[in-house]
Design a protein around this motif. Structure first.
Motif, PDB file in Angstrom:
ATOM      1  N   GLN B 242       0.831  -1.206   0.000  1.00  0.00           N
ATOM      2  CA  GLN B 242       0.000   0.000   0.000  1.00  0.00           C
ATOM      3  C   GLN B 242       0.866   1.257   0.000  1.00  0.00           C
ATOM      4  OE1 GLN B 242      -2.659   0.449   3.318  1.00  0.00           O
ATOM      5  NE2 GLN B 242      -4.053  -1.076   2.423  1.00  0.00           N
ATOM      6  N   ALA B 243       1.898   1.220   0.878  1.00  0.00           N
ATOM      7  CA  ALA B 243       2.793   2.371   1.008  1.00  0.00           C
ATOM      8  C   ALA B 243       3.485   2.645  -0.319  1.00  0.00           C
ATOM      9  CB  ALA B 243       3.820   2.117   2.101  1.00  0.00           C
ATOM     10  N   ALA B 244       3.908   1.561  -0.982  1.00  0.00           N
ATOM     11  CA  ALA B 244       4.613   1.724  -2.257  1.00  0.00           C
ATOM     12  C   ALA B 244       3.712   2.376  -3.285  1.00  0.00           C
ATOM     13  CB  ALA B 244       5.090   0.364  -2.751  1.00  0.00           C
ATOM     14  N   ASP B 245       2.466   1.914  -3.295  1.00  0.00           N
ATOM     15  CA  ASP B 245       1.521   2.473  -4.266  1.00  0.00           C
ATOM     16  C   ASP B 245       1.287   3.949  -4.009  1.00  0.00           C
ATOM     17  OD1 ASP B 245       1.412   0.069  -5.372  1.00  0.00           O
ATOM     18  OD2 ASP B 245      -0.563  -0.500  -4.552  1.00  0.00           O
ATOM     19  N   ALA B 246       1.393   4.324  -2.727  1.00  0.00           N
ATOM     20  CA  ALA B 246       1.073   5.704  -2.366  1.00  0.00           C
ATOM     21  C   ALA B 246       2.187   6.672  -2.761  1.00  0.00           C
ATOM     22  CB  ALA B 246       0.810   5.805  -0.869  1.00  0.00           C
ATOM     23  N   VAL B 247       3.386   6.140  -3.103  1.00  0.00           N
ATOM     24  CA  VAL B 247       4.507   7.033  -3.421  1.00  0.00           C
ATOM     25  C   VAL B 247       4.289   7.676  -4.795  1.00  0.00           C
ATOM     26  CG1 VAL B 247       6.969   7.148  -3.889  1.00  0.00           C
ATOM     27  CG2 VAL B 247       6.112   5.685  -2.046  1.00  0.00           C
ATOM     28  N   PRO B 248       4.215   9.033  -4.837  1.00  0.00           N
ATOM     29  CA  PRO B 248       4.006   9.696  -6.137  1.00  0.00           C
ATOM     30  C   PRO B 248       5.288   9.607  -6.973  1.00  0.00           C
ATOM     31  CG  PRO B 248       4.138  11.301  -4.329  1.00  0.00           C
ATOM     32  CD  PRO B 248       4.410   9.987  -3.739  1.00  0.00           C
ATOM     33  N   THR B 249       5.180   9.198  -8.195  1.00  0.00           N
ATOM     34  CA  THR B 249       6.353   9.084  -9.050  1.00  0.00           C
ATOM     35  C   THR B 249       6.707  10.462  -9.608  1.00  0.00           C
ATOM     36  OG1 THR B 249       4.802   8.352 -10.695  1.00  0.00           O
ATOM     37  CG2 THR B 249       6.254   6.679  -9.774  1.00  0.00           C
ATOM     38  N   GLY B 250       7.994  10.698  -9.768  1.00  0.00           N
ATOM     39  CA  GLY B 250       8.452  11.944 -10.348  1.00  0.00           C
ATOM     40  C   GLY B 250       8.434  13.126  -9.422  1.00  0.00           C
ATOM     41  N   ALA B 251       8.042  12.928  -8.194  1.00  0.00           N
ATOM     42  CA  ALA B 251       8.059  14.032  -7.243  1.00  0.00           C
ATOM     43  C   ALA B 251       9.500  14.317  -6.840  1.00  0.00           C
ATOM     44  CB  ALA B 251       7.229  13.674  -6.013  1.00  0.00           C
ATOM     45  N   GLY B 252       9.718  15.441  -6.122  1.00  0.00           N
ATOM     46  CA  GLY B 252      11.058  15.809  -5.701  1.00  0.00           C
ATOM     47  C   GLY B 252      11.701  14.726  -4.855  1.00  0.00           C
ATOM     48  N   GLY B 253      13.057  14.537  -5.060  1.00  0.00           N
ATOM     49  CA  GLY B 253      13.768  13.529  -4.276  1.00  0.00           C
ATOM     50  C   GLY B 253      13.304  12.145  -4.642  1.00  0.00           C
ATOM     51  N   SER B 254      12.897  11.976  -5.900  1.00  0.00           N
ATOM     52  CA  SER B 254      12.304  10.705  -6.291  1.00  0.00           C
ATOM     53  C   SER B 254      13.300   9.550  -6.196  1.00  0.00           C
ATOM     54  CB  SER B 254      11.743  10.798  -7.697  1.00  0.00           C
ATOM     55  OG  SER B 254      12.803  10.976  -8.588  1.00  0.00           O
ATOM     56  N   LYS B 255      14.596   9.879  -6.235  1.00  0.00           N
ATOM     57  CA  LYS B 255      15.561   8.796  -6.148  1.00  0.00           C
ATOM     58  C   LYS B 255      15.480   8.082  -4.796  1.00  0.00           C
ATOM     59  CE  LYS B 255      19.178   9.253  -9.433  1.00  0.00           C
ATOM     60  NZ  LYS B 255      20.337  10.055  -9.821  1.00  0.00           N
ATOM     61  N   LEU B 256      15.438   8.951  -3.790  1.00  0.00           N
ATOM     62  CA  LEU B 256      15.335   8.373  -2.447  1.00  0.00           C
ATOM     63  C   LEU B 256      14.060   7.546  -2.319  1.00  0.00           C
ATOM     64  CD1 LEU B 256      16.326   8.162   0.507  1.00  0.00           C
ATOM     65  CD2 LEU B 256      14.872  10.162   0.983  1.00  0.00           C
ATOM     66  N   LEU B 257      12.937   8.151  -2.787  1.00  0.00           N
ATOM     67  CA  LEU B 257      11.669   7.461  -2.655  1.00  0.00           C
ATOM     68  C   LEU B 257      11.648   6.161  -3.449  1.00  0.00           C
ATOM     69  CD1 LEU B 257       8.988  10.278  -2.610  1.00  0.00           C
ATOM     70  CD2 LEU B 257       9.595   8.727  -0.762  1.00  0.00           C
ATOM     71  N   SER B 258      12.231   6.199  -4.630  1.00  0.00           N
ATOM     72  CA  SER B 258      12.173   4.965  -5.404  1.00  0.00           C
ATOM     73  C   SER B 258      13.094   3.914  -4.784  1.00  0.00           C
ATOM     74  CB  SER B 258      12.514   5.212  -6.887  1.00  0.00           C
ATOM     75  OG  SER B 258      13.697   5.943  -6.969  1.00  0.00           O
ATOM     76  N   TRP B 259      14.190   4.418  -4.063  1.00  0.00           N
ATOM     77  CA  TRP B 259      15.020   3.441  -3.344  1.00  0.00           C
ATOM     78  C   TRP B 259      14.218   2.799  -2.215  1.00  0.00           C
ATOM     79  CZ3 TRP B 259      16.855   3.380   1.789  1.00  0.00           C
ATOM     80  CH2 TRP B 259      17.810   2.373   2.065  1.00  0.00           C
ATOM     81  N   VAL B 260      13.485   3.661  -1.463  1.00  0.00           N
ATOM     82  CA  VAL B 260      12.649   3.129  -0.387  1.00  0.00           C
ATOM     83  C   VAL B 260      11.630   2.155  -0.959  1.00  0.00           C
ATOM     84  CG1 VAL B 260      10.904   3.730   1.337  1.00  0.00           C
ATOM     85  CG2 VAL B 260      12.945   5.157   1.090  1.00  0.00           C
ATOM     86  N   ASP B 261      11.046   2.560  -2.075  1.00  0.00           N
ATOM     87  CA  ASP B 261      10.051   1.713  -2.735  1.00  0.00           C
ATOM     88  C   ASP B 261      10.655   0.355  -3.070  1.00  0.00           C
ATOM     89  OD1 ASP B 261       7.742   0.892  -3.896  1.00  0.00           O
ATOM     90  OD2 ASP B 261       8.181   1.833  -5.848  1.00  0.00           O
TER      91      ASP B 261
END
Ligand code: SF4
Ligand code: SF4
Lengths: 315, 266
Positions: B242-261
């Motif tokens: 669920q958390a992964a789905d909630a991550v907006p793609t292309g938002a600021g700092g997306s590298k970090l978020l996609s790593w977390v994802d």
């Protein structure tokens, strides 16, 4: 079960008393004994005395003896209530029969009918006493079809022993009552032995598993009891005589109750003269003492199902 | 009247005790004693209350007294599979209570209106026969008062209009810190307690005795020895997804978020 002295004294004394009253009633009505003043006086003093002493003793262990009369009210459901009523009702024909015998020298005819009614009351009262125990499903050694017969036969046996003493000294068909005592003694021994074999063989249905409902998980044992010292339930229901003592006590009951009297009674039958009174009296005393031991054991050997909550594996 | 009510009561007030969650703290027994030593069957006498000695038969040097509720602890099963089960025990307000029918005075009775089994302290002669007739050890004799005493289902609480409605339950139920005790009408199939019994497989103690106890016990739930058996990982995975789905793609700092994802999705 904790053997309360007053209850043991009550059932053994009143058992002998009712046994004697039963035989006095039948013998009087049937003309087997002379309607003599001496026999009447001693016979009723002994039988009604034993009965009354027993009944009084049975009120000693009550928390409120002054309310004992209330115990007569629930005869519809309670064997204890029925026993009380039967005991009191029996006094009426027994009293009238005694009056006829002692004051009028009459034991037959109408007076004999009172005698037979007293005999009937005696049997009913002992049966009610037995039923108080036999009606309790919580104690398998009491909830047993032979409990009432044992009470009845032992009452007859002790009654016959004392009737033999009375008729030998004060006149009447002594031989008949000696023979009856021997037969009743043998019968009592047979019934009680069969009872002991039966309770020893029976398998207890209640276990710590069924008591707690945890039996499916495996063997259930008490890890910690509910109180630091023995509570009422443990004291009253938890009393249990050790197996090896039980065996010894059964032997003592059999020895005192049946073997000693049966060894002494033939001396009485064969011998003649005043000295035969000694073995006869000893036989009656021994037979009565045997019943006291038997009653003590009846309590001490009884295992109550509640003990399975307190560490017993089965009861 | 010691004849049982006829017809049998349709309302059956009773307790449902959950052996799965009882922690054996004795709080219910203590609060029972507290309430009832001033209640219907008061007092709940103690003897040698401050003695540290053990009481044996014949010598009354130990502390003992009248309690309506007692907590046993059992071990069931063997070795690593063994379970420790705390087990509160009190009157089960049976439907076929021989404790009532053996009573010679009528002091013991079963109420027609709710099935509660009571002793009238003004007419009891203290013959103790009822305590012999009870399979469950629920009746305790008061030597001081000379009468028999037992659980009253807190008859003086449950109908007591001077109490807040939430307090109109037996003292043991109100005090249990883990809510292992439930009170209600077991004669009503739709009541919360009846449903609980149906759902959890509530059972009778010593059914072979035939007393048909009203109170029911809920068995311990099956044992769970690994974290996996608790069902937690499955739920965590779903949450992570669920958390992964909630991550907006292309938002600021997306590298970090996609790593977390990526980490969470492993
Ligand atoms: S648990 Fe015992 S005291 Fe309570 S109703 Fe049943 S038989 Fe009677
Ligand atoms: S002790 Fe009291 S309540 Fe119990 S059977 Fe005797 S009279 Fe009845």
């Amino acid at each position: 079960m904790h053997p309360a002295a007053s209850v043991i004294f009550f059932t053994s004394a009143s058992g002998a008393g009712y046994g004697l009253l039963f035989l006095l009633g039948i013998a009087g009505a049937g003309g087997l004994v002379p309607g003599s003043l001496a026999l009447g006086l001693v016979g009723f003093a002994l039988s009604l005395g034993l009965i009354t002493a027993g009944l009084m003793a049975s009120t000693f262990h009550l928390g409120h003896p002054e309310r004992a009369w209330r115990a007569l009210s629930q005869w519809r459901s309670s064997w204890l209530s029925r026993e009380g009523l039967a005991a009191i009702a029996t006094y009426i024909p027994a009293g009238l029969f005694a009056v006829g015998w002692v004051f009028l020298g009459e034991t037959r005819g109408v007076w004999g009918v009172f005698g037979l009614l007293a005999s009937l009351g005696a049997v009913a009262t002992i049966a009610c006493t037995g039923m108080i125990y036999a009606s309790l499903p919580t104690i398998r050694q009491w909830h047993h079809p032979m409990v009432v017969p044992v009470y009845l036969v032992l009452g007859l046996y002790n009654g016959a022993l004392w009737m033999a003493v009375l008729t030998s000294t004060l006149g009447g068909e002594a031989e008949l009552f000696l023979d009856l005592a021997i037969i009743a003694g043998l019968l009592a021994a047979a019934v009680k032995t069969a009872y002991w074999r039966s309770i020893d063989r029976a398998v207890a249905k209640t276990t710590s598993g069924t008591a707690t409902g945890l039996g499916d998980l495996g063997r259930v044992r008490l890890l910690e009891g509910p109180s630091t010292s023995r509570n009422y339930v443990m004291r009253e229901m938890g009393y249990r005589v050790a197996r090896k003592h039980a065996a010894k006590l059964r032997l003592i009951a059999g020895l005192l109750g049946v073997l000693v009297p049966l060894a002494l009674l033939p001396l009485v039958t064969l011998g003649s003269g005043g000295w035969t009174m000694i073995p006869l009296f000893l036989a009656a005393l021994s037979g009565s003492a045997g019943v006291v031991v038997e009653r003590w054991l009846f309590f001490a050997e009884a295992t109550h199902v509640v003990t399975t909550y307190y560490g017993a594996e089965a009861a | 009247m010691t004849s049982l009510p006829n017809p049998a009561p349709t309302k059956k007030l009773g307790l449902v005790i959950d052996l799965d969650i009882c922690v054996g703290c004795h709080a219910c027994a203590v609060n029972c004693k507290e309430w009832n030593t001033g209640g219907h069957s008061a007092p709940l006498t103690d003897w040698n209350a401050y003695s540290g000695a053990e009481a044996e038969d014949g010598e009354d040097t130990g502390a003992w007294g009248v309690w309506f509720n007692r907590i046993h602890t059992y071990e069931a099963g063997e070795g690593a599979e063994a379970r420790t089960v705390h087990f509160p025990r009190s009157c089960l307000h049976c439907e076929e209570p021989a404790c009532v029918s053996v009573c010679p005075t009528g002091a013991s009775y079963k109420r027609e209106e709710d099935g509660i089994v009571l002793v009238n302290p003004d007419t009891c002669i203290g013959c103790k026969l009822c305590s012999w007739a009870c399979p469950y050890g629920a009746r305790e004799y008061d030597h001081e008062d000379g009468v028999m005493k037992k659980c009253t289902m807190c008859i003086d609480r449950i109908y007591n209009e001077n109490l807040e409605e939430v307090d109109r339950v037996p003292a043991c139920v109100s005090t249990c810190p883990v809510s292992a005790r439930h009170f209600g009408d077991l004669g009503d199939a739709d009541s919360a307690v009846s449903k609980l019994v149906a759902e959890r497989g509530g059972y009778d103690l010593m059914p072979e005795m035939g007393y048909k106890p009203v109170n029911k016990y809920l068995p311990p739930r099956p044992r769970k020895d690994t974290a996996g058996a608790t069902g937690a990982p499955t739920r965590l995975e779903a949450l992570a997804a669920q958390a992964a789905d909630a991550v907006p793609t292309g938002a600021g700092g997306s590298k970090l978020l996609s790593w977390v994802d990526a980490m969470l999705s492993r």
